[in-house]
Design an enzyme around this catalytic site. Sequence first.
Site, PDB file in Angstrom:
ATOM      1  N   CYS A 146      -1.380   4.733  -5.735  1.00  0.00           N
ATOM      2  CA  CYS A 146      -2.261   3.924  -4.892  1.00  0.00           C
ATOM      3  C   CYS A 146      -2.284   2.558  -5.547  1.00  0.00           C
ATOM      4  O   CYS A 146      -2.423   2.461  -6.781  1.00  0.00           O
ATOM      5  CB  CYS A 146      -3.656   4.518  -4.815  1.00  0.00           C
ATOM      6  SG  CYS A 146      -4.832   3.441  -3.973  1.00  0.00           S
ATOM      7  N   THR A 188       0.853  -1.175   0.000  1.00  0.00           N
ATOM      8  CA  THR A 188       0.000   0.000   0.000  1.00  0.00           C
ATOM      9  C   THR A 188       0.892   1.229   0.000  1.00  0.00           C
ATOM     10  O   THR A 188       1.921   1.240   0.679  1.00  0.00           O
ATOM     11  CB  THR A 188      -0.920   0.038   1.237  1.00  0.00           C
ATOM     12  OG1 THR A 188      -1.366   1.374   1.475  1.00  0.00           O
ATOM     13  CG2 THR A 188      -0.195  -0.434   2.489  1.00  0.00           C
TER      14      THR A 188
END
Length: 230
Positions: free
Chosen positions: A196, A83
């Site tokens: 992202c 992430t």
Amino acid sequence: MRTIGLIGGMSWESSAEYYRLINQQVRDQLGPLRSARLLMYSVDFGPVEQAQHAGRWDEAARILIDAAQRLQDGGAECLVLCTNTMHKVAEQIQAATAVPFLHIADPTAQAALAAGTLNVGLLGTAFTMEQEFLKSRLSQQGLNVLVPDAQERQAVHRIIYEELCVGVISDASRRVYQQVIESLRARGAQAIILGCTEIGLLLKPEHSPLPLLDTTELHARAAVDFALLE
């Protein structure tokens, strides 16, 4: 082959991509029946997301440190945090573990520099676009990082949490991202960092007038390079 430790679940949609990409790249390099030695600890994203939006970053860090230590105890020889946003607490994870931590910004910056693209647009969660934890690491390696305006950032952030993290892929949302990319290109961006790990599920190279630097793919490649290093 070294064992890769993946801290996943944020969201599991992109963690599944890490698993696929890492194994695909090992197979491509070593042969058709080869696959990666890896461990994954997949956290429950709900408490992490709540801590993010409440600004309780130390609480989120504790969850990820626990995951990292479990991976280390299980034999992981490096850590890959699947992430971008939670790299805000990367230093805390590194400090609590003894194995190498492969930071997502580093292979991304290297890819941009190798392509000669010093002006890059950054798409990601509002945390990633507005705070310095990722931008500063990219800038320290020679990149000029551009982010969308406030309204565009809000739209990009909403689509990530309300759609991409739950597996919803929408043509309408893709068009929103394409408009944001056009705005960044008009401001001088030469490439777009998909900052992202879910955005690559929505945007492919054919959807953008600018080259895309997919952090998920680049991070996975860095993990394979580490695992296969002689």
